[in-house]
Design a protein around this motif. Sequence first.
Motif: not given
Length: 367
Positions: A190, A213, A308, A312-313, A315-317, A319-320
């Motif tokens: 985090d 984000g 990535v 832009e990818d 944040q999602d990456s 989080a996974a």
Amino acid sequence: MSWYFTTGYDEAAESKVNAGGKARQDICAILSDMGMSELRVKVPLGRGSRGGLGKIQGHWEAYERWVSAVGGLRQGDILVVQFPATAHTLLFPRVMNQLAALGVKVVLLIHDLDSLRPVVSTDGSLFSKIRVDREEDYAVAHADVVIAHNPKMANLITQKYCRKPGTVVSLGIFDYLIPHFCKDLESSNDGAVVIAGNLSPRKAGYLSALPQGVHFNLYGLGFEGNDSDDISYYGAFPPEVLPRVMTGGYGLVWDGDSPSTCSGAGAYLRINDPHKTSLYLAGGLPVITWKDAAIADFIQTEGCGIVVAGLEDIQDSLAAVSKEQYDQMSANVAHVGARLRDGFYTRQAMTNVAARLGTDLPSDKNV
């Protein structure tokens, strides 16, 4: 038979020239520790400020210094040249020919292929382009063994210069020596994403369009933006200090103008190993990089980061990635980082070089 490696020295101060900085200095330290001898090549002063005939004279002066430096070598000796040479010269092909006539084996350790770097190939003067093409093409084609950054660069060199199979060795990644390394703060999933290095718009134009984000911690020179909710700028630090002070959960390897892909200057990532990758890993940070970067293969194979398609990818990456996955990634980073701080990859490459040349190294410590 003796092993040597070249270093560039300032003609007046007799101090090492900071060309290529830490990467070159670390190579010198590792080769010296392996029992190789230093061969000094003095660099003429003020070459960059000369014009016309002065520049031509500078190339002749550099050539004469090469001739003086290599004159004492004997048949069967092996010379490791970090390339591009600090004492670069349009007459470097003559130097290569003289070494061949002496019976000296030349190992070319590539730092950059300037003819393939977009910034160099598009912004240089005509004379500079001619010099780069002549010097680079001849050296890479005629060296006995070439050490490339990675398999993709090795394949490109083999095909472009029609080199014999087995004469191009892959380094894998540049080492990053940090004596007595310790770090107080551990990285976490985090944590912020660290961006270190040249932060100028010319080199890192994507900084003006970082995704929201995700928090980014910036370290380096040339930053022209301002702190914000998503960006914290911490200034510049010496390369030996930075790994100890940078804080975050990942380190970003990205170049060029676009946050969506590595274009412009960033296209060079398709074949080179950015030194900042080594900085992050040696400092304990997993790496985020472009999926089409050459270094992405190393990151995925060693399990020490994520790739990535675009920023832009991120944040999602992130989080996974579960806590267990991040802990395993961090353990992999610790393993690779320890190797980088000890010079493992350079030693390994030199072992492969010796095998290609059918000879022994002065020392094979830690290989």
